[in-house]
Enzyme design. Sequence first.
Site, mmCIF file in Angstrom:
data_model
loop_
_atom_site.group_PDB
_atom_site.id
_atom_site.type_symbol
_atom_site.label_atom_id
_atom_site.label_comp_id
_atom_site.label_asym_id
_atom_site.label_seq_id
_atom_site.Cartn_x
_atom_site.Cartn_y
_atom_site.Cartn_z
ATOM 1 C CD GLU A 1 -4.697 -2.582 -2.728
ATOM 2 O OE1 GLU A 1 -4.511 -3.723 -1.996
ATOM 3 O OE2 GLU A 1 -3.771 -1.722 -1.946
ATOM 4 C CB SER B 1 -4.773 1.776 3.961
ATOM 5 O OG SER B 1 -3.700 0.867 2.878
ATOM 6 C CB SER C 1 -0.924 -0.189 1.257
ATOM 7 O OG SER C 1 -1.846 -0.937 0.890
ATOM 8 C CE LYS D 1 -4.422 0.995 -0.879
ATOM 9 N NZ LYS D 1 -4.809 0.349 0.140
#
Length: 305
Positions: A160, A125, A59, A62
């Site tokens: 994802e 997240s 993550s 991101k």
Amino acid sequence: MIAAFLFAATIGTCAVPALEQRMVRIAEAAGGRVGASALLIETGERASSNGDSRFPMQSVYKVPIAMAVLKRVDEGRLRLGTRVRVEAADLAPERVHSPMRDAFPRGGRLDPTLQELLRVSIVESDGTASDLLLRLVPPAEVSSFLRGIGVHGLIVATSEREMTRGEDVQYRNGATPDATVDLLALLQRGAALSEASGSALLEWMRATPVGPGRLRGQLPPGTPVAHKTGSSGTVGGMDRATNDAGIVTLPDGRHLAVAVFVSDSRADQRAREGVIAGIARAAWDCWKGPVAGPGERSRPYSPGR
């Protein structure tokens, strides 16, 4: 006069080689691969260990996704107030962390603005939000944005959803610690986004409650940290990614970009997060003084290194 010189030479001086050796020692507890990089943004001093090796981001990716989307906002190609329809098919799979999916498992009732998608992708997240952002700015365009601002050691390649198809897929979203702190430095310096976009992203990164035991774990209480974690989860006794990357504000107001990636580790979570916290504290200790001491050699700042 001699006493004054000695005071100036010791306060604020970071012995970079000693810090790098300390990084290596701290990393031993991870029981896997560790890469770390720390960059004092105002001076360009850098310390790293395996800083040019590639690690799965999870993550942490991101942040560059959000930056690429915000760049389009700055250019007038996207608007923060635009509402994005979310259908059931858009929701992240169960293995992916997504408060948005958990709240509305059938989709349909969701109608978030682009700004809200950006916020929850960073603060919470949220995997659904991240994948929706990637639909607006696909991975190839995110990577192109990164190259355009001079960051070459960071690649966004998959979503994802795609990362749930196999443990090895996550390695496609790779970054070197050095490239990661370069990106953070550009964000802090306002060199990649408008002031409004950069300030909003940094505020979201400061607001995230995720990963209190990582970069923040051993820093003095109240130390400002704008960061983004990344986690793979443990499968078959192996944890492929326990990461944190962020900007730490030092007592004198300067800014320290730190990225620590722990990969392919069989140590427990406490040990992995302890490595991240220990390296962040070591860097903080090294640069916490108000001025840089004379005669200290530093590595020049060069984006993309």
